[in-house]
Design a protein around this motif. Sequence first.
Motif, short mmCIF file in Angstrom:
data_model
loop_
_atom_site.label_atom_id
_atom_site.label_comp_id
_atom_site.label_asym_id
_atom_site.label_seq_id
_atom_site.Cartn_x
_atom_site.Cartn_y
_atom_site.Cartn_z
N SER A 1 79.34 12.52 28.60
CA SER A 1 80.36 13.46 29.05
C SER A 1 79.98 14.13 30.37
CB SER A 1 80.60 14.52 27.96
OG SER A 1 79.38 15.18 27.67
N VAL A 2 78.68 14.28 30.61
CA VAL A 2 78.19 14.89 31.86
C VAL A 2 77.24 13.92 32.52
CG1 VAL A 2 76.98 16.83 32.90
CG2 VAL A 2 78.44 17.20 30.89
N LEU A 3 77.55 13.51 33.71
CA LEU A 3 76.69 12.60 34.44
C LEU A 3 75.47 13.33 34.97
CD1 LEU A 3 79.42 10.61 36.43
CD2 LEU A 3 78.28 9.96 34.30
N PRO A 4 74.37 12.62 35.26
CA PRO A 4 73.17 13.30 35.80
C PRO A 4 73.46 14.07 37.09
CG PRO A 4 72.64 11.08 35.07
CD PRO A 4 74.13 11.20 34.98
N SER A 5 74.41 13.61 37.88
CA SER A 5 74.73 14.33 39.12
C SER A 5 75.56 15.58 38.88
CB SER A 5 75.48 13.38 40.07
OG SER A 5 76.69 12.93 39.46
N GLU A 6 76.02 15.80 37.62
CA GLU A 6 76.87 16.94 37.32
C GLU A 6 76.20 17.93 36.37
OE1 GLU A 6 80.36 15.28 35.69
OE2 GLU A 6 81.04 14.31 37.54
N PHE A 7 74.84 17.94 36.33
CA PHE A 7 74.14 18.83 35.41
C PHE A 7 74.35 20.30 35.75
CE2 PHE A 7 70.90 15.44 34.04
CZ PHE A 7 71.76 15.06 33.02
N ASN A 8 74.57 20.63 37.01
CA ASN A 8 74.73 22.02 37.41
C ASN A 8 76.18 22.51 37.30
OD1 ASN A 8 71.99 22.19 38.08
ND2 ASN A 8 72.34 21.35 40.13
N VAL A 9 77.07 21.66 36.84
CA VAL A 9 78.46 22.05 36.72
C VAL A 9 78.66 22.77 35.39
CG1 VAL A 9 80.83 21.20 36.66
CG2 VAL A 9 79.15 20.10 38.14
N TRP A 10 79.39 23.90 35.42
CA TRP A 10 79.63 24.66 34.20
C TRP A 10 80.61 23.93 33.30
CZ3 TRP A 10 79.48 30.37 33.06
CH2 TRP A 10 78.28 30.93 33.53
N GLY A 11 80.31 23.99 31.98
CA GLY A 11 81.19 23.43 30.99
C GLY A 11 81.60 24.48 29.96
N ALA A 12 82.07 24.02 28.79
CA ALA A 12 82.52 24.95 27.75
C ALA A 12 81.35 25.75 27.19
CB ALA A 12 83.22 24.18 26.63
N ALA A 13 80.18 25.13 27.02
CA ALA A 13 79.02 25.84 26.46
C ALA A 13 78.57 26.96 27.39
CB ALA A 13 77.88 24.86 26.21
N GLU A 14 78.52 26.70 28.70
CA GLU A 14 78.10 27.74 29.65
C GLU A 14 79.13 28.85 29.73
OE1 GLU A 14 76.01 24.03 30.37
OE2 GLU A 14 78.14 24.56 30.21
N THR A 15 80.40 28.50 29.56
CA THR A 15 81.43 29.54 29.62
C THR A 15 81.32 30.50 28.45
OG1 THR A 15 82.89 27.96 30.72
CG2 THR A 15 83.91 29.91 29.76
N ILE A 16 80.95 29.99 27.26
CA ILE A 16 80.84 30.83 26.07
C ILE A 16 79.54 31.64 26.08
CG2 ILE A 16 80.71 30.79 23.54
CD1 ILE A 16 82.45 28.29 23.62
N THR A 17 78.42 30.99 26.35
CA THR A 17 77.12 31.68 26.28
C THR A 17 76.77 32.40 27.57
OG1 THR A 17 76.00 29.64 26.98
CG2 THR A 17 76.31 29.99 24.61
N GLY A 18 77.18 31.88 28.71
CA GLY A 18 76.82 32.49 29.99
C GLY A 18 75.40 32.18 30.40
N GLU A 19 75.06 32.57 31.63
CA GLU A 19 73.71 32.37 32.16
C GLU A 19 73.19 33.70 32.68
OE1 GLU A 19 73.67 29.29 35.03
OE2 GLU A 19 74.10 27.67 33.60
N TYR A 20 72.69 34.50 31.73
CA TYR A 20 72.17 35.81 32.09
C TYR A 20 70.66 35.71 32.30
CZ TYR A 20 76.68 37.38 30.31
OH TYR A 20 78.00 37.55 30.09
N GLY A 21 70.17 36.61 33.14
CA GLY A 21 68.73 36.69 33.35
C GLY A 21 68.04 37.42 32.23
N LYS A 22 66.73 37.50 32.32
CA LYS A 22 65.95 38.14 31.26
C LYS A 22 66.26 39.62 31.18
CE LYS A 22 61.23 38.71 29.60
NZ LYS A 22 59.80 38.42 29.85
N GLU A 23 66.35 40.29 32.30
CA GLU A 23 66.64 41.72 32.29
C GLU A 23 68.06 41.99 31.77
OE1 GLU A 23 66.03 43.15 36.19
OE2 GLU A 23 63.84 42.79 36.19
N GLU A 24 69.00 41.15 32.12
CA GLU A 24 70.36 41.35 31.65
C GLU A 24 70.46 41.09 30.15
OE1 GLU A 24 72.60 38.72 33.99
OE2 GLU A 24 72.62 39.99 35.78
N ASP A 25 69.67 40.11 29.64
CA ASP A 25 69.69 39.85 28.20
C ASP A 25 69.10 41.02 27.43
OD1 ASP A 25 70.85 37.46 28.64
OD2 ASP A 25 69.00 36.28 28.53
N GLU A 26 68.00 41.58 27.89
CA GLU A 26 67.39 42.71 27.20
C GLU A 26 68.30 43.94 27.24
OE1 GLU A 26 63.67 43.36 29.04
OE2 GLU A 26 62.69 41.59 28.15
N LYS A 27 68.94 44.16 28.36
CA LYS A 27 69.85 45.31 28.47
C LYS A 27 71.04 45.16 27.53
CE LYS A 27 72.65 47.86 31.80
NZ LYS A 27 73.09 47.96 33.22
#
Length: 448
Positions: free
Chosen positions: A274-300
């Motif tokens: 479903s995701v080609l190796p050249s498209e690993f940095n593209v956001w999908g449904a999983a990234e939209t639901i979980t997000g990509e927060y940093g360590k400080e943002e997760d702790e806060k």
Amino acid sequence: TTMMHKTKSEREKYLQPPAGISQGDINENAVACMTYQERPRTPEDIRKYRRSANLEPGKRYQHPATMGDMDALKLDARTYGVTSKSSETTTSALLNQNVGVGTVGKLGYVKSERIYHTTNREPLGKSYKRGNPLPEKFEHGTPFGHAPGKVDETAKQVIFPSITQSTAASDAIYKKSHGTLAVSEQKSRGYDWGKHNIKPDTYVFGSKPQNIAFNGVSKSIADVMTTTEEDRGPVVIQRSVENFKDMGDVLGKTRALGLGAENTPDDFAFGRPSVLPSEFNVWGAAETITGEYGKEEDEKACYNDLGCSITPGFRNITTETRAFGVPSMRTDLPHVPPNKRSMADPMNYGDDVPARQLISPEDFSNMSVTPDDFNSVMVKEKVKVLFEKIGFKVEDEIFEFLYDVASEGQGGCSVHQFRTVLNDYLYSDETGTGNEWLQANGFYSQRK
């Protein structure tokens, strides 16, 4: 005058009838409850349009429009046609209606019937005429064939002959025609064994080895026991046979469908990723639901507002150690006993029966009698009346003593306590030790 000053019969004229359906006598028995009233039948003006109206056995099919005419016009009682007199026509006249009267009439009838082919070929009372000339000897009733001689066999013996003796020739013919043999009889193919001095009853074919093992099959398995696969060489088998074996079911493995994927590794995945190796940095449904927060943002996010309301005015902040909301089991509210509670009350007051009693209910639960009723304290008169109604009646003096023993000086006892003391007394009375039991519990000392 007002309604209150009128008589009862006058007031009933102005009162509306009670709502609902009357249940009849309240004291009705089980037979009346299980006896249902007969269902009302479909009106006849509607029933005639149904298919079931014409399904009765022996009834003629009628159109719905004519069903009412049968009874209204009395068509069943009418007979169509003209009724003839019994003396006008006879059976002989009906059968011979074309035959003339007298000899002249009969001759005319025969002459008129000769024009038909079947009358000439099949005359009434005679055999069928085929037009074949017969010899003179058969003209006077001489039968065909040869007259049989005098025989002693009956018709039954001719149809079911009895075999008295069996010859070798007849047996051979029967074996050849039916291919059957007698029980334990050896099949003979007509070989000339005497030419080679062989007796088929005792002769054994094949070579006999010196040492017989494995029930006489040692020679057949000698190659298997003494040689290896390298000595025997490769065995050539058709490829179609091996492919057919591979298509079968193997325990613990998926069935091969002949798609050429039998040599794939265990972690091989079919299909397009479903995701080609050249498209690993593209956001999908999983990234939209979980997000990509940093360590400080997760702790806060975890320590500040996780599980808390962040809407102003709706924050439950208090210094007390308490639980907010209303409990699901309202033991703080006043309530009546379960046997007197309304069925429309959905509230749980903490006295509902557990699941065990729903699966295996207690005795007498169908009579609204709970175990607490047996343990509740009852007055002496009520206990006496209750046990007398179920057939346990004792003398008044002994009852007073049993009640005092059951109450243990508390001034009252429950049904369970009195039943336990009564059972002990009745058991001792049946075994002949009733006086000893009364004396051991102080009955005679109280009488003194």
